[in-house]
Enzyme design. Structure first.
Site, PDB file in Angstrom:
ATOM      1  N   GLY A  90       0.833  -1.198   0.000  1.00 42.16           N
ATOM      2  CA  GLY A  90       0.000   0.000   0.000  1.00 42.16           C
ATOM      3  C   GLY A  90       0.868   1.250   0.000  1.00 42.16           C
ATOM      4  O   GLY A  90       2.093   1.175  -0.075  1.00 42.16           O
ATOM      5  N   GLU A 111       9.841  -2.200   4.293  1.00 45.58           N
ATOM      6  CA  GLU A 111       9.115  -2.040   3.025  1.00 45.58           C
ATOM      7  C   GLU A 111      10.040  -1.530   1.924  1.00 45.58           C
ATOM      8  O   GLU A 111       9.972  -1.985   0.776  1.00 45.58           O
ATOM      9  CB  GLU A 111       7.939  -1.074   3.209  1.00 45.58           C
ATOM     10  CG  GLU A 111       6.817  -1.654   4.048  1.00 45.58           C
ATOM     11  CD  GLU A 111       5.737  -0.643   4.404  1.00 45.58           C
ATOM     12  OE1 GLU A 111       4.621  -1.074   4.697  1.00 45.58           O
ATOM     13  OE2 GLU A 111       6.013   0.567   4.409  1.00 45.58           O
ATOM     14  N   LYS A 129      -5.558   8.365  -2.018  1.00 44.13           N
ATOM     15  CA  LYS A 129      -4.108   8.424  -1.807  1.00 44.13           C
ATOM     16  C   LYS A 129      -3.392   9.210  -2.915  1.00 44.13           C
ATOM     17  O   LYS A 129      -2.200   9.473  -2.813  1.00 44.13           O
ATOM     18  CB  LYS A 129      -3.531   7.000  -1.745  1.00 44.13           C
ATOM     19  CG  LYS A 129      -4.192   6.085  -0.726  1.00 44.13           C
ATOM     20  CD  LYS A 129      -3.786   6.463   0.673  1.00 44.13           C
ATOM     21  CE  LYS A 129      -4.366   5.587   1.760  1.00 44.13           C
ATOM     22  NZ  LYS A 129      -3.940   4.201   1.747  1.00 44.13           N
TER      23      LYS A 129
HETATM   24  C1  5RP Z   1       2.893   0.896   6.287  1.00 45.65           C
HETATM   25  C2  5RP Z   1       2.584   1.588   5.011  1.00 45.65           C
HETATM   26  C3  5RP Z   1       1.233   1.337   4.412  1.00 45.65           C
HETATM   27  O1  5RP Z   1       1.403   0.769   3.164  1.00 45.65           O
HETATM   28  C4  5RP Z   1       0.516   2.642   4.288  1.00 45.65           C
HETATM   29  O2  5RP Z   1       0.450   3.227   5.577  1.00 45.65           O
HETATM   30  C5  5RP Z   1      -0.884   2.463   3.715  1.00 45.65           C
HETATM   31  O3  5RP Z   1      -1.684   1.763   4.618  1.00 45.65           O
HETATM   32  P1  5RP Z   1      -3.227   1.500   4.352  1.00 45.65           P
HETATM   33  O4  5RP Z   1      -3.317   0.548   3.216  1.00 45.65           O
HETATM   34  O5  5RP Z   1      -3.726   0.908   5.667  1.00 45.65           O
HETATM   35  O6  5RP Z   1      -3.865   2.835   4.065  1.00 45.65           O
HETATM   36  O7  5RP Z   1       3.372   2.284   4.438  1.00 45.65           O
HETATM   37  O8  5RP Z   1       4.146   1.277   6.777  1.00 45.65           O
END
Ligand code: 5RP
Length: 262
Positions: A90, A111, A129
């Site tokens: 994500g 990540e 996003k």
């Molecule tokens: C975790 C991340 C996630 O990918 C990001 O926060 C998005 O999260 P979500 O899919 O719950 O909105 O970078 O470190």
């Protein structure tokens, strides 16, 4: 059951569903962290259990590892796999060039290592996003606990000469305690409002002693899959410039919702 999901969850599910179609038999796959990535992990688990898909997953956090084990996904480590075919994760923000802010869940270090060690990084996200300019989401920066207040002061001083609108730096908390990453480090959230030059900011931040890594992913993401609440998905690829639109059958998701007991 799918109808009972919120539009945002349907969007996340749709993006994850489409991205899972990119996973082929025999692949080594980086497994992202967060609520959107959690859908992808469940869907991959379903494909392994019910369609016999053979893959090895490398989780980017302890949370994702736990979820993947529960979903029946075979796991390995990055040290074992060395290089991955694909990472699906994500993001907190993505811009038109597919530069990202990540780390809202505090897993940015693993990540970034996993995504960088992959032939292809695919981001799954809902439309909220997407931004013209990164920076409305506070930029997470992972720092070592030793001397963190000095590191914070150095970051604040550095920001003065950079193309950003805000300069507040906050230590991320988990209740009454500082949040700790899987590596035991701290996270500073930089409230910048607008990042004029993500590439420069990323390089400069990583030069500061005490900074382990920052949440800017510049030139790492290859493809973004954007999910909508009605099952529409848009796939944008940075190398080809192609944009494809498809529709996911959300009702076909009922199996997975039943598995979740929802
Ligand atoms: C975790 C991340 C996630 O990918 C990001 O926060 C998005 O999260 P979500 O899919 O719950 O909105 O970078 O470190």
């Amino acid at each position: 059951m799918a109808a009972a999901l919120s539009p945002i969850d349907r969007a996340k599910y749709s993006a994850a569903r489409r991205a899972v179609d990119l996973v082929e038999d025999g692949m080594r796959v980086g497994l992202g962290t967060g609520s959107t990535a959690a859908w992808m992990v469940r869907l991959l688990g379903e494909a392994v259990r019910e369609a016999g898909l053979r893959i090895q997953g490398v989780p980017t956090s302890a949370r994702t590892a736990e979820l993947a084990r529960a979903a029946g996904l075979p796991l390995t480590t990055l040290d074992e796999a060395r290089w991955l075919d694909l990472t699906i994760d994500g993001a907190d923000e993505f811009d038109l060039e597919l530069h990202l802010i990540k780390g809202g869940g505090g897993a940015l270090l693993h990540e970034k290592i996993v995504a960088t060690a992959s032939d292809r990084m695919v981001v799954i996200a809902d439309l909220a996003k997407e931004v013209r300019r990164l920076g409305a989401f506070p930029l997470p920066v992972e720092v070592v606990p030793f001397g963190w207040q000095t590191t914070k002061a150095l970051i604040e001083e550095t920001l003065v000469s950079l193309d950003v609108l805000g300069r507040d730096v906050m230590l991320r908390m988990n209740g009454a305690q500082p949040f700790r990453s899987d590596e035991g480090n701290l996270i500073l959230d930089l409230h910048l409002n607008r990042i004029g030059n993500p590439r420069q900011l990323s390089l400069v931040l990583n030069q500061i002693p005490g900074v382990v890594e920052n949440g800017l992913f510049v030139d790492i993401c290859d493809t973004v899959v954007i999910g909508h609440g009605d099952g529409r998905v848009e796939v944008r690829d940075i190398a080809t410039g192609r944009v494809e639109e498809e529709r996911i059958d959300i009702d076909a998701a009922d199996n997975i919702f039943r598995d979740l007991g929802e």
